[in-house]
Design a protein around this motif. Structure first.
Motif, PDB file in Angstrom:
ATOM      1  N   TYR A  91      21.509  67.098  87.783  1.00  0.00           N
ATOM      2  CA  TYR A  91      21.715  67.294  88.802  1.00  0.00           C
ATOM      3  C   TYR A  91      20.606  67.787  89.094  1.00  0.00           C
ATOM      4  N   GLY A 101      37.247  62.590  85.989  1.00  0.00           N
ATOM      5  CA  GLY A 101      37.713  62.538  87.158  1.00  0.00           C
ATOM      6  C   GLY A 101      38.595  63.970  86.950  1.00  0.00           C
ATOM      7  N   LEU A 129      39.867  66.630  88.356  1.00  0.00           N
ATOM      8  CA  LEU A 129      39.510  68.151  88.902  1.00  0.00           C
ATOM      9  C   LEU A 129      39.569  69.803  88.626  1.00  0.00           C
ATOM     10  N   ASN A 130      40.964  69.500  87.740  1.00  0.00           N
ATOM     11  CA  ASN A 130      40.787  71.096  87.291  1.00  0.00           C
ATOM     12  C   ASN A 130      39.911  71.811  86.018  1.00  0.00           C
ATOM     13  N   GLU A 179      35.698  72.414  83.764  1.00  0.00           N
ATOM     14  CA  GLU A 179      34.693  73.062  84.209  1.00  0.00           C
ATOM     15  C   GLU A 179      33.836  71.703  83.719  1.00  0.00           C
ATOM     16  N   ALA A 180      32.864  71.801  84.527  1.00  0.00           N
ATOM     17  CA  ALA A 180      31.085  70.764  83.478  1.00  0.00           C
ATOM     18  C   ALA A 180      30.579  71.904  83.394  1.00  0.00           C
ATOM     19  N   TYR A 190      40.296  72.297  94.752  1.00  0.00           N
ATOM     20  CA  TYR A 190      39.396  73.438  92.838  1.00  0.00           C
ATOM     21  C   TYR A 190      38.008  73.765  92.849  1.00  0.00           C
ATOM     22  N   PHE A 193      35.306  76.310  91.440  1.00  0.00           N
ATOM     23  CA  PHE A 193      34.748  77.070  90.931  1.00  0.00           C
ATOM     24  C   PHE A 193      33.252  77.998  91.224  1.00  0.00           C
ATOM     25  N   PHE A 217      29.892  78.508  83.597  1.00  0.00           N
ATOM     26  CA  PHE A 217      30.900  78.955  84.349  1.00  0.00           C
ATOM     27  C   PHE A 217      32.012  80.113  84.330  1.00  0.00           C
ATOM     28  N   LYS A 238      37.415  79.833  87.750  1.00  0.00           N
ATOM     29  CA  LYS A 238      38.280  78.895  88.709  1.00  0.00           C
ATOM     30  C   LYS A 238      39.458  79.139  89.251  1.00  0.00           C
ATOM     31  N   ILE A 252      42.765  76.207  90.413  1.00  0.00           N
ATOM     32  CA  ILE A 252      43.247  75.352  90.196  1.00  0.00           C
ATOM     33  C   ILE A 252      44.192  75.413  91.297  1.00  0.00           C
ATOM     34  N   ARG A 272      35.255  70.597  93.862  1.00  0.00           N
ATOM     35  CA  ARG A 272      36.042  69.589  94.063  1.00  0.00           C
ATOM     36  C   ARG A 272      37.248  68.780  94.340  1.00  0.00           C
ATOM     37  N   GLU A 273      37.831  68.048  94.950  1.00  0.00           N
ATOM     38  CA  GLU A 273      38.894  67.573  95.280  1.00  0.00           C
ATOM     39  C   GLU A 273      39.125  66.027  94.925  1.00  0.00           C
ATOM     40  N   GLY A 274      40.317  65.931  96.061  1.00  0.00           N
ATOM     41  CA  GLY A 274      41.021  64.616  94.730  1.00  0.00           C
ATOM     42  C   GLY A 274      40.325  63.600  95.956  1.00  0.00           C
ATOM     43  N   TYR A 276      35.406  63.585  93.572  1.00  0.00           N
ATOM     44  CA  TYR A 276      35.806  64.198  92.053  1.00  0.00           C
ATOM     45  C   TYR A 276      34.547  65.357  91.135  1.00  0.00           C
ATOM     46  N   PRO A 282      31.616  67.334  91.754  1.00  0.00           N
ATOM     47  CA  PRO A 282      31.403  69.136  92.105  1.00  0.00           C
ATOM     48  C   PRO A 282      30.396  69.118  92.996  1.00  0.00           C
TER      49      PRO A 282
END
Lengths: 115, 113
Positions: A35, A98, A100-101, A103-104, B32, B34, B46, B49, B51, B94-96, B99, B101
């Protein structure tokens, strides 16, 4: 400490030059994101690698390129630098791509100043 | 395409008072969401979040966030602000199907003694 390591922390270089930013992801993480954070653009996604392969591209200039090596560290190469490239560059990693749930996790960033 | 908006560049609050940092999102599927915090010269950390499930999510350092589907919002809250909470806060989605962020522009929280 997130476990993501970025080097160098600071970099000052002249216009027209080329630099390489390095990122070591958390142990076990296969996915790396890059980023760019600037005052006027916020946090912009550049590119993502997963297990050595490019997975997704964002707003990355053609002068910029990246790769992920077999040991999973990643490098972001910035060439023909312009004053406007001055920014904070972050690397983030996560276990898989991939999901989605999840965190990075972010490194502390490399502050690039182009003079 | 997914997007996130943080309508306030800066939020000022007195220590001990409740704080709210706003975030709204736009997605085509299930979101999703965050929250991250960035202290000076540090990377993003972080916080919490959402979900699925309970609309009130609790996270680190006493922060919580409320998911509101009808208002497409995910505001960050804390009942009693500390001076040490002063930092830059980022909302992400994020979404399907996409993905990656996506982050908001960030909100600078300043807590006054």
């Amino acid at each position: 400490d997130s476990g993501v390591t970025q080097t160098p922390k600071h970099l000052i270089t002249a216009t027209g030059q080329r630099v390489t930013l390095r990122c070591s992801p958390r142990s076990g993480d296969l996915s790396v994101y890059w980023y760019q954070q600037s005052l006027d653009q916020g946090l912009q996604f550049l590119i993502q690698y997963y297990n050595g392969e490019e997975r997704a591209k964002g707003n990355i200039l053609e002068r910029f390129s990246a790769q992920q090596f077999p040991d999973l560290h990643s490098e972001l190469n910035l060439s023909s630098l312009e004053l406007g490239d001055s920014a904070l560059y972050f690397c983030a990693s996560e276990v898989v791509a991939g999901m989605l749930n999840t965190e990075a996790f972010f490194g502390q960033g490399t502050r690039l100043t182009v003079v | 395409a997914q997007s996130v908006a943080q309508p306030e560049d800066q939020v000022n609050v007195a220590e001990g008072n409740p704080l709210t940092v706003k975030c709204t999102y736009s997605v085509s599927g299930n979101p999703y969401l965050f929250w991250y915090v960035q202290y000076p010269n540090r990377g993003l950390q972080f916080l919490l979040k959402y979900i699925t499930g309970d609309n009130l999510v609790k996270g680190s350092y006493g922060f919580e966030a409320e998911f509101n589907k009808s208002q497409t919002s995910f505001h960050l809250k804390k009942p009693s602000a500390l001076v040490s909470d002063s930092a830059l806060y980022f909302c992400a989605v994020r979404e399907g199907g996409s993905y990656i962020p996506t982050f908001g522009r960030g909100t600078s929280l300043i807590v006054h003694p």
